[in-house]
Design a protein around this motif. Structure first.
Motif, PDB file in Angstrom:
ATOM      1  N   UNK A  16       0.839  -1.200   0.000  1.00 14.27           N
ATOM      2  CA  UNK A  16       0.000   0.000   0.000  1.00 14.27           C
ATOM      3  C   UNK A  16       0.876   1.253   0.000  1.00 14.27           C
ATOM      4  N   UNK A  17       1.942   1.207   0.770  1.00 13.01           N
ATOM      5  CA  UNK A  17       2.861   2.347   0.795  1.00 13.01           C
ATOM      6  C   UNK A  17       3.514   2.539  -0.575  1.00 13.01           C
ATOM      7  N   UNK A  18       3.884   1.460  -1.213  1.00 12.78           N
ATOM      8  CA  UNK A  18       4.502   1.558  -2.533  1.00 12.78           C
ATOM      9  C   UNK A  18       3.531   2.132  -3.556  1.00 12.78           C
ATOM     10  N   UNK A  19       2.254   1.743  -3.483  1.00 13.78           N
ATOM     11  CA  UNK A  19       1.252   2.316  -4.382  1.00 13.78           C
ATOM     12  C   UNK A  19       1.132   3.824  -4.182  1.00 13.78           C
ATOM     13  N   UNK A  20       1.181   4.242  -2.931  1.00 14.59           N
ATOM     14  CA  UNK A  20       1.102   5.677  -2.637  1.00 14.59           C
ATOM     15  C   UNK A  20       2.272   6.428  -3.266  1.00 14.59           C
ATOM     16  N   UNK A  21       3.472   5.894  -3.121  1.00  9.67           N
ATOM     17  CA  UNK A  21       4.654   6.538  -3.695  1.00  9.67           C
ATOM     18  C   UNK A  21       4.573   6.544  -5.216  1.00  9.67           C
ATOM     19  N   UNK A  22       4.150   5.417  -5.785  1.00 11.83           N
ATOM     20  CA  UNK A  22       4.061   5.313  -7.242  1.00 11.83           C
ATOM     21  C   UNK A  22       3.086   6.343  -7.803  1.00 11.83           C
ATOM     22  N   UNK A  23       1.917   6.489  -7.184  1.00  6.13           N
ATOM     23  CA  UNK A  23       0.922   7.430  -7.672  1.00  6.13           C
ATOM     24  C   UNK A  23       1.360   8.871  -7.465  1.00  6.13           C
ATOM     25  N   UNK A  24       2.097   9.149  -6.392  1.00  4.70           N
ATOM     26  CA  UNK A  24       2.499  10.525  -6.091  1.00  4.70           C
ATOM     27  C   UNK A  24       3.542  11.047  -7.071  1.00  4.70           C
TER      28      UNK A  24
END
Length: 504
Positions: free
Chosen positions: A199-207
């Motif tokens: 979930x944290x990686x998805x947040x970074x990827x989208x940001x």
């Protein structure tokens, strides 16, 4: 007499103005269309004749010659039907030639005189506005083209309606822009049990638009996580929405003329061909990577895609555009997308489970992931090795932050990047930064430099890998609200580039 109408020919997302010249001369009756027409354009002769018959208009018993200028540029598509018909009507003085010359026309004719919708109305409207002309298009295309406010868009339902407007018998009202539909309902990230690191990686990827590769045993939640990414993506800016919609218009994907500010989400099947993914085929149409422009391209079962498809992704990932080379043209499409890839650790997917793995483990895992070449693997900023989700985690109630809370954090980070790159129009997010700009915005401090030097020696980082770590660290710092990139930000960015342990 020679009458002139105007239409467009498409080259990528650009619509080039085409002069449709019609000459009526003495001689044996005939109807010729010249100027490098394709089969669909050549067949316009029969559709125009039938439409004229439906309007009780007799074709002149003379020699008709229609030339599509410039004559050395290929013309493709049925949208030339309407300008050809109107040019003939102007040549036989049914339609005033002066009024017709002020318009750009496109539309396919049905045999009963109806106008059938065609692809590309939005790029055609942009070209008409640049040339200071009005646009005449089929009624279903009017709501799409009307988003270009600088051009009067007229959307007749039939050829008779177009003739009545041009002859001032029954003027048409300007078309109004269509409204985009409601956003699709996607699940909340809080519904995903476990996988907090993912979930944290998805947040970074989208940001920061950082490409992400997830590997795990089957059923660990890779597809479930990716399906919730649209709920995290910030809305497109007006410029991005127009760019994306022009590509979708060429592909005939704009429904009811609505232009959406939702980031596109494309998920092609792993059996898709290279033209389907990259673009090409008849008419050199945009592929999935261009349809995902300014959005997300999710490629599940990543190693199962053909080697040719995977290797073709390497250049578009770096440049943000793809060029489709043909014998008579080079078509260029934009394709700045966020790539989310998912893979099993091996063909059976259970390499890390000694009780379920096949007899070829762990060799099968190395061979399977080896389908992803080193240069392509190096282009993923984030690489995650996810564990399987245990039954005890499935029994727990949903926990963690909701998609709305995470999306707000992502939007704040994107706003920081928009301010950072406001003087650099070619840069939009941290993933675009390079060279001196990257050094200025993500240069590590002393402790951070020591850490990344040690990581480079131990992990054997390439120059590309080093720069991608800096970009990722800059995004992590933006999410943290930090002005400078510090050691913890670099440490987290480095942790996402560790070698795979194949789901262990």
């Amino acid at each position: 007499m020679v009458a002139i109408a105007y239409s467009v020919a498409f080259e990528g997302v650009e619509a080039r103005l085409v002069e449709v010249q019609c000459s009526v001369t003495a001689g044996l009756p005939g109807f010729a269309v010249v100027g490098l027409p394709d089969k669909a354009v050549s067949e316009a002769r029969e559709r125009v004749k039938a439409a004229f018959g439906a309007l009780s208009i007799a074709m002149p018993s003379k020699r008709l010659t229609v030339n599509l200028s410039p004559a050395d540029m290929p013309k493709e598509g049925s949208h030339f039907d309407l300008p050809i018909a109107l040019a003939i009507l102007a040549a036989i003085e049914i339609v005033p030639a002066e009024e017709l010359a002020r318009c750009v026309c496109l539309g396919e004719l049905a045999l009963d005189g109806r106008l059938v919708p065609v692809a590309g109305a939005l790029p055609a409207a942009v070209t008409a506005a640049e040339d200071d002309r009005a646009l005449i298009c089929p009624r279903p295309c009017g709501a799409e083209a009307a988003w270009v406010e600088a051009v009067p868009v007229l959307a007749p339902a039939t050829l008779r309606d177009a003739v009545d407007h041009l002859t001032d018998r029954r003027p048409l009202a300007r078309a109004t822009p269509g409204m985009a539909g409601d956003p699709p309902v996607t699940g909340c990230l809080s519904e995903v049990k476990g996988q907090e690191r993912a979930k944290r990686a998805l947040e970074i990827a989208a940001a920061g638009r950082h490409h992400l590769l997830m590997a795990s045993p089957p059923g660990a939640g890779k597809s479930m996580l990716a399906a919730r990414l649209p709920g995290l993506m910030p809305p497109l800016t007006p410029a991005e929405a127009l760019e994306t919609s022009m590509i979708h218009s060429l592909a005939g994907m704009l429904k009811d003329g609505g232009i959406s500010r939702l980031a596109p989400f494309r998920e092609p099947h792993h059996t898709a061909s290279m033209p389907a993914i990259v673009g090409g085929g008849r008419g050199a149409k945009p592929g999935e990577i261009s349809l995902a422009h300014n959005g997300v391209l999710f490629m599940d079962e990543f190693p199962e895609f053909s080697r040719q498809v995977l290797e073709t992704l390497r250049q578009p990932i770096e440049t943000g555009e793809v060029t489709i080379a043909r014998a008579n043209a080079h078509i260029r499409y934009p394709c700045r997308f966020l790539l989310i890839a998912a893979a099993n650790p091996c063909r059976c997917g259970h390499m890390v489970d000694a009780g379920r793995a096949c007899s070829r483990a762990p060799v099968c895992g190395a061979e399977y992931m080896g389908r992803i070449s080193g240069p392509l693997m190096d282009r993923f900023d984030l690489r995650l090795d996810l564990p399987a989700v245990g039954f005890h985690e499935l029994e727990l109630p949903g926990s963690g932050e909701s998609s709305a809370i995470i999306a707000a954090r992502i939007a704040a980070a994107r706003a920081i990047q928009a301010r950072r790159f406001r003087d650099h129009p070619r840069l939009r997010v941290n993933a675009d930064a390079s060279g001196t700009i990257l050094d200025e915005i993500a240069g590590p401090d002393g402790e951070g430099r020591d850490l990344i030097v040690k990581a480079s020696e131990r992990l054997g980082l390439t120059a590309r890998g080093y720069h991608r770590i800096l970009r990722t660290a800059r995004t992590i710092a933006d999410l943290d609200g930090s002005e400078n990139v510090r050691k913890p930000h670099l440490a987290e960015a480095i942790s996402y580039r560790l070698p795979f342990v194949a789901g262990g």
